[in-house]
Enzyme design. Structure first.
Site: not given
Length: 378
Positions: A314, A325, A356
């Site tokens: 993060y 997210h 991601k």
């Protein structure tokens, strides 16, 4: 009538108006005397495949596409997979230069282990803008992680499908503004540390650990820290240990004995490091270095176990209640790690499926280099 070529020591020689027909207009080969050009076997095969060359003379025999393809594949390593990629990118509208000494683009590969220089659409050799420094890999080959950054991979599978991956060296930076307070105390268990009276903001602001909670819980403020989190907090002086669980059996791979496992200084950080090595072996130290580096970059790393990675990260945490997210999945590897293309494809596909970016941390005792790998559609 299409021109023919002749195999010579320095390539396939094509005369007549070959320079105007092939080099100037479509970026094939390299100019020779007059209007002649030399082609690499790969370029000649593609022109034969398209019907733009009539034949190539090899040892006095005129070969069409099929015979020349077989001849070239017999004398050149990985010719078949490189041809598939070359033809695919030509069909997509790109001009390519093989990174062969003397050919356009050879001096522009900038030290990468590339098979082709791929130019930006609408640009051509030798001075056009470079879109990709491309390396072709069969699915059963291995790929060294070191030196991979900046190269585009074209992986050809057993059914001749091509998957492209873009690699880059990155310098990640976050914006999490949190420093853990001093005076935190915890108990070292087999493979984690419990803090019974953790400061509220340790989890809420710093996103350290996981609360020990439940509907019937009578405790308030108990927090379980991973060994990596605990090692980092102990290393910064925020955490000390009030008790350690003595172990009578090995804890995992690399475990050798029980008791408090630590360095000679007997510090909390040393005890936690020792326990981590007993649980995980030498990989613990590599993961600990990456965890510490990410925290020092104001990035919050959390376990990536559910995604088959070491960490999910993060970049900017203000509160856990308003958690963003996670941006990256990070796998910690050694610099001499050799990827299997199937492994690489699985990691990148999984990361993309959960929105991601896949990042590999190439880690040894003295350095950490971050390598990102993404799927690419040229």
């Amino acid at each position: 009538m299409q021109p023919d070529g002749e195999l010579r020591d320095d390539g396939i020689h094509v005369g007549g108006d070959a320079r105007q027909r092939f080099y100037d207009s479509r970026g094939y080969g390299r100019p020779r005397d007059g209007n002649a050009i030399s082609l690499t076997p790969l370029e000649a095969a593609h022109l034969l495949f398209r019907g733009d060359l009539g034949a190539v003379t090899v040892d006095g025999e005129d070969l069409g596409f099929e015979a020349f393809f077989v001849h070239a594949a017999a004398v050149q390593d990985r010719f078949a997979v490189r041809f598939l990629v070359y033809a695919d990118l030509r069909d997509r509208g790109f001009y390519l230069s093989p990174t062969r000494e003397g050919w356009p683009g050879h001096d522009r590969q900038a030290g990468t282990d590339a098979d082709f220089i791929v130019y930006e659409r609408g640009e051509s050799p030798p001075s056009g803008g470079i879109a990709h420094r491309l390396r072709v890999v069969g699915e059963r080959e291995s790929i060294l992680a070191a030196g991979l950054a900046g190269t585009t991979l074209a992986v050809v599978d057993e059914e001749s499908d091509i998957t492209y991956f873009e690699t880059a060296a990155i310098d990640p930076a976050g914006g999490t503004d949190y420093d853990a307070p001093q005076g935190i105390t915890g108990v070292l268990l087999a493979d984690r540390v419990v803090v019974w009276d953790a400061p509220t903001d340790l989890y809420d602001r710093g996103f350290y650990g996981r609360p020990l909670s439940g509907r019937a819980a009578t405790l308030d403020g108990a927090l379980q820290l991973s060994l990596l989190e605990a090692a980092y907090l102990a290393g910064t002086g925020s955490l000390r240990l009030t008790e350690t669980l003595a172990l009578s059996e090995p804890v995992g791979e690399g475990g050798t004995h029980g008791g408090v496992i630590g360095d000679d200084d007997g510090s909390a950080a040393a005890a936690i490091r020792g326990r981590g090595r007993a649980v995980e072996g030498e990989k613990f130290d590599r993961r600990r270095r990456v965890y510490r580096d990410l925290r020092d970059r104001d990035i919050v790393p959390k376990t990536g176990f559910k995604f088959g990675a070491d960490f999910r990260t993060y970049l900017d945490v203000e509160t856990v209640e308003d958690l963003p997210h996670s941006e990256h999945l990070v796998r910690v590897i050694e610099p001499d790690h050799a990827f299997v293309p199937r492994e690489l494809s699985l990691d990148v596909r999984l990361a993309g499926g959960v929105r991601k970016r896949m990042v590999f941390a190439l880690t040894d005792a003295s350095s950490i280099d971050y390598l990102s790998v993404d799927r690419l559609t040229p």
